[in-house]
Design an enzyme around this catalytic site. Structure first.
Site, PDB file in Angstrom:
ATOM      1  N   GLY A 182      62.012  44.771  29.473  1.00  0.00           N
ATOM      2  CA  GLY A 182      61.848  43.310  29.478  1.00  0.00           C
ATOM      3  C   GLY A 182      61.005  42.722  28.375  1.00  0.00           C
ATOM      4  N   SER A 186      55.812  38.259  25.477  1.00  0.00           N
ATOM      5  CA  SER A 186      56.313  38.755  26.770  1.00  0.00           C
ATOM      6  C   SER A 186      55.200  39.417  27.579  1.00  0.00           C
ATOM      7  CB  SER A 186      57.411  39.808  26.559  1.00  0.00           C
ATOM      8  OG  SER A 186      58.552  39.232  25.988  1.00  0.00           O
ATOM      9  N   ILE A 187      55.258  39.232  28.901  1.00  0.00           N
ATOM     10  CA  ILE A 187      54.321  39.948  29.778  1.00  0.00           C
ATOM     11  C   ILE A 187      54.504  41.457  29.578  1.00  0.00           C
ATOM     12  CG2 ILE A 187      53.812  40.469  32.198  1.00  0.00           C
ATOM     13  CD1 ILE A 187      54.351  37.492  32.815  1.00  0.00           C
ATOM     14  N   VAL A 212      70.845  44.534  32.299  1.00  0.00           N
ATOM     15  CA  VAL A 212      70.739  45.066  33.674  1.00  0.00           C
ATOM     16  C   VAL A 212      71.805  44.515  34.627  1.00  0.00           C
ATOM     17  CG1 VAL A 212      68.276  45.639  33.565  1.00  0.00           C
ATOM     18  CG2 VAL A 212      68.985  43.350  34.320  1.00  0.00           C
ATOM     19  N   TYR A 238      60.657  25.536  40.223  1.00  0.00           N
ATOM     20  CA  TYR A 238      60.870  26.994  40.201  1.00  0.00           C
ATOM     21  C   TYR A 238      62.169  27.356  40.935  1.00  0.00           C
ATOM     22  CZ  TYR A 238      59.314  31.762  39.386  1.00  0.00           C
ATOM     23  OH  TYR A 238      59.221  33.057  38.929  1.00  0.00           O
ATOM     24  N   LYS A 278      62.538  35.643  43.590  1.00  0.00           N
ATOM     25  CA  LYS A 278      61.258  36.381  43.668  1.00  0.00           C
ATOM     26  C   LYS A 278      60.968  36.796  45.115  1.00  0.00           C
ATOM     27  CE  LYS A 278      60.041  36.308  39.297  1.00  0.00           C
ATOM     28  NZ  LYS A 278      60.402  37.477  38.475  1.00  0.00           N
ATOM     29  N   LEU A 288      58.863  33.150  26.664  1.00  0.00           N
ATOM     30  CA  LEU A 288      60.229  32.653  26.461  1.00  0.00           C
ATOM     31  C   LEU A 288      60.865  32.255  27.797  1.00  0.00           C
ATOM     32  CD1 LEU A 288      62.317  32.320  24.185  1.00  0.00           C
ATOM     33  CD2 LEU A 288      63.147  34.615  24.735  1.00  0.00           C
ATOM     34  N   ALA A 289      60.765  33.133  28.797  1.00  0.00           N
ATOM     35  CA  ALA A 289      61.367  32.836  30.109  1.00  0.00           C
ATOM     36  C   ALA A 289      60.727  31.588  30.721  1.00  0.00           C
ATOM     37  CB  ALA A 289      61.204  34.036  31.047  1.00  0.00           C
TER      38      ALA A 289
HETATM   39  P1  NAD Z   1      60.183  36.977  28.714  1.00  0.00           P
HETATM   40  O1  NAD Z   1      61.227  35.985  28.357  1.00  0.00           O
HETATM   41  O2  NAD Z   1      59.300  37.440  27.642  1.00  0.00           O
HETATM   42  O3  NAD Z   1      60.809  38.239  29.464  1.00  0.00           O
HETATM   43  C1  NAD Z   1      61.962  38.143  30.266  1.00  0.00           C
HETATM   44  C2  NAD Z   1      62.831  39.305  29.860  1.00  0.00           C
HETATM   45  O4  NAD Z   1      63.974  39.399  30.704  1.00  0.00           O
HETATM   46  C3  NAD Z   1      63.360  39.177  28.418  1.00  0.00           C
HETATM   47  O5  NAD Z   1      62.964  40.291  27.657  1.00  0.00           O
HETATM   48  C4  NAD Z   1      64.855  39.164  28.590  1.00  0.00           C
HETATM   49  O6  NAD Z   1      65.518  39.833  27.542  1.00  0.00           O
HETATM   50  C5  NAD Z   1      64.982  39.941  29.902  1.00  0.00           C
HETATM   51  N1  NAD Z   1      66.310  39.780  30.514  1.00  0.00           N
HETATM   52  C6  NAD Z   1      66.890  38.647  30.992  1.00  0.00           C
HETATM   53  N2  NAD Z   1      68.127  38.908  31.422  1.00  0.00           N
HETATM   54  C7  NAD Z   1      68.337  40.247  31.222  1.00  0.00           C
HETATM   55  C8  NAD Z   1      69.418  41.125  31.446  1.00  0.00           C
HETATM   56  N3  NAD Z   1      70.592  40.693  31.968  1.00  0.00           N
HETATM   57  N4  NAD Z   1      69.285  42.432  31.111  1.00  0.00           N
HETATM   58  C9  NAD Z   1      68.141  42.892  30.564  1.00  0.00           C
HETATM   59  N5  NAD Z   1      67.076  42.101  30.318  1.00  0.00           N
HETATM   60  C10 NAD Z   1      67.174  40.804  30.649  1.00  0.00           C
HETATM   61  O7  NAD Z   1      59.314  36.251  29.869  1.00  0.00           O
HETATM   62  P2  NAD Z   1      58.153  36.797  30.816  1.00  0.00           P
HETATM   63  O8  NAD Z   1      57.484  35.582  31.317  1.00  0.00           O
HETATM   64  O9  NAD Z   1      57.372  37.843  30.134  1.00  0.00           O
HETATM   65  O10 NAD Z   1      58.957  37.395  32.044  1.00  0.00           O
HETATM   66  C11 NAD Z   1      58.791  38.739  32.499  1.00  0.00           C
HETATM   67  C12 NAD Z   1      58.727  38.771  34.014  1.00  0.00           C
HETATM   68  O11 NAD Z   1      57.508  38.168  34.460  1.00  0.00           O
HETATM   69  C13 NAD Z   1      59.838  38.012  34.719  1.00  0.00           C
HETATM   70  O12 NAD Z   1      60.228  38.705  35.886  1.00  0.00           O
HETATM   71  C14 NAD Z   1      59.158  36.707  35.100  1.00  0.00           C
HETATM   72  O13 NAD Z   1      59.786  36.041  36.170  1.00  0.00           O
HETATM   73  C15 NAD Z   1      57.804  37.254  35.479  1.00  0.00           C
HETATM   74  N6  NAD Z   1      56.729  36.275  35.581  1.00  0.00           N
HETATM   75  C16 NAD Z   1      56.488  35.415  34.557  1.00  0.00           C
HETATM   76  C17 NAD Z   1      55.475  34.482  34.667  1.00  0.00           C
HETATM   77  C18 NAD Z   1      55.204  33.500  33.559  1.00  0.00           C
HETATM   78  O14 NAD Z   1      54.565  32.479  33.832  1.00  0.00           O
HETATM   79  N7  NAD Z   1      55.602  33.768  32.340  1.00  0.00           N
HETATM   80  C19 NAD Z   1      54.671  34.444  35.828  1.00  0.00           C
HETATM   81  C20 NAD Z   1      54.936  35.350  36.851  1.00  0.00           C
HETATM   82  C21 NAD Z   1      55.973  36.266  36.720  1.00  0.00           C
END
Ligand code: NAD
Length: 260
Positions: A13, A19-20, A65, A155, A162, A194-195
Site C-alpha cells: 500500500g 503514505s502511511i 488486490v 467518510y 472499515k 493521497l487516499a
Molecule cells: P495512500 O493513498 O497513500 O495509500 C492507499 C494505498 O491503497 C495506495 O498505495 C493505493 O495504491 C492502494 N490501493 C488502492 N486500491 C488498490 C488495489 N486495488 N490494489 C492494490 N492497492 C490498492 O493513503 P493512506 O492514507 O496511507 O492509506 C493507507 C491505509 O490507511 C488505508 O487503509 C486508509 O484507509 C488507512 N487510514 C488512513 C488514514 C488517513 O487519514 N490517511 C487514517 C486512518 C486509516
C-alpha cells in the site's frame, strides 16, 4: 539490535512518501526487518521502486488486490524469493470519490461492493495466501479509522468498509490464532495522504481531530509506523484481534462530542 531484526515482512500500500505504509516502512527498516512491497499500476511503480530501493529492498512486484490471479502470482513470487514470511502489513483502501461526497443514503451498489472488496475483503485475500508462509509468532496488521464505529461526515461507505475490516481482523485472529499467527489493526487519526484527499472536506476533519484529541494535535505517519513495529514484533506476542488507536487520544472522547 532492532525489534524486527531477522524478520521478513511485506508492506502493501505505498503510493508515495506521504503514505502511511511508508511511515511503517521507515520504522520497520530502522528496526532491522527485510522488506518487500507491491505497487498498483505503472504510474505508482515509478514512485514505489525508488522508495523500496532506498531501504535495500529487492522484492517489488505489481499487485492489484481486487484480482485473484494477481494475488496468486504475487504471493508465489514471495514464496519463491523468501520461502517464508514473518509479517504482513495491509495499508490499502479505495472508494469511489462521489461516494465520499454524496449523502450516504445515495451510495450505489457498485460503490459499496468496490469499497468493501478493495478495503476489507482484500485483507482476507492477502491473509489466506500469506498464512501458509508463516510460522508461529508471525503477525498481520491492517489500517482502520474511527469511521468504523462512529458516523464521521463524508467518510460514508468507507466507514462501513472499515467496520467490515475490523470485524475481519477479529475473525482472522480467531482463525489463525490456532497457528500462532497474530492479527491486529491500527486505527489512525486523520493524516494528509493521497487516499485522504478523496474524502470531502478533509481539512476540517484534520483540524477537528487535532482540537478534539488529548494531545491537541494530529498524528504522523511515523507515529503509526512505530506503533506498527510494536504490533509486528515479539513484544506484542500476547496481543491479537485488537484495534489499537493511534489518534492522540481522540477516540477517548475528551473533545467536544460534536468534534469528529
Ligand atoms: P495512500 O493513498 O497513500 O495509500 C492507499 C494505498 O491503497 C495506495 O498505495 C493505493 O495504491 C492502494 N490501493 C488502492 N486500491 C488498490 C488495489 N486495488 N490494489 C492494490 N492497492 C490498492 O493513503 P493512506 O492514507 O496511507 O492509506 C493507507 C491505509 O490507511 C488505508 O487503509 C486508509 O484507509 C488507512 N487510514 C488512513 C488514514 C488517513 O487519514 N490517511 C487514517 C486512518 C486509516
Amino acid at each position: 539490535m532492532g525489534v524486527l531484526e531477522g524478520k521478513k515482512g511485506l508492506i502493501l500500500g505505498i503510493a508515495n512518501d506521504k503514505s502511511i505504509a511508508w511511515g511503517v516502512t521507515k520504522s520497520c527498516h530502522r528496526e532491522g526487518a527485510e522488506l518487500g512491497f507491491n505497487y498498483l499500476g505503472d504510474a505508482l511503480e515509478k514512485r514505489v521502486r525508488p522508495l523500496a530501493e532506498s531501504v535495500g529492498s529487492t522484492l517489488v512486484e505489481p499487485l492489484d488486490v481486487s484480482d485473484d490471479a494477481q494475488l496468486d502470482d504475487f504471493f508465489a513470487k514471495v514464496e519463491a524469493k523468501w520461502g517464508k514470511l514473518d509479517f504482513l502489513v495491509h495499508s490499502i483502501a479505495y472508494a469511489d470519490k462521489n461516494a465520499l461526497k454524496e449523502p450516504f443514503s445515495q451510495t450505489s451498489r457498485q460503490a459499496f461492493q468496490q469499497a468493501l472488496d478493495i478495503s476489507a475483503y482484500s485483507f482476507i485475500a492477502c491473509a489466506q495466501r500469506a498464512a501458509p508462509l508463516m510460522a508461529e509468532g508471525s503477525a498481520m496488521l491492517t489500517m482502520s479509522y474511527l469511521g468504523s464505529v462512529r458516523a464521521v461526515p463524508n467518510y460514508n461507505v468507507m466507514g462501513v468498509a472499515k467496520a467490515a475490516l475490523e470485524a475481519s481482523t477479529r475473525y482472522l485472529a480467531y482463525d489463525l490464532g490456532t497457528q500462532g499467527i497474530r492479527v491486529n489493526a491500527i486505527s489512525a487519526g486523520p493524516i494528509r495522504t493521497l487516499a485522504a484527499s478523496g474524502i470531502g472536506d478533509f481539512r476540517t476533519l484534520m483540524s477537528k481531530a487535532a482540537r478534539g484529541s488529548m494531545l491537541k494535535r494530529n498524528v504522523t505517519q511515523e507515529e503509526v509506523g512505530n506503533a506498527a513495529c510494536y504490533l509486528l514484533s515479539d513484544w506484542a506476542s500476547g496481543v491479537t484481534g485488537e484495534v489499537h488507536y493511534v489518534d492522540g487520544g481522540f477516540s477517548g472522547g475528551v473533545g467536544d462530542p460534536g468534534e469528529v
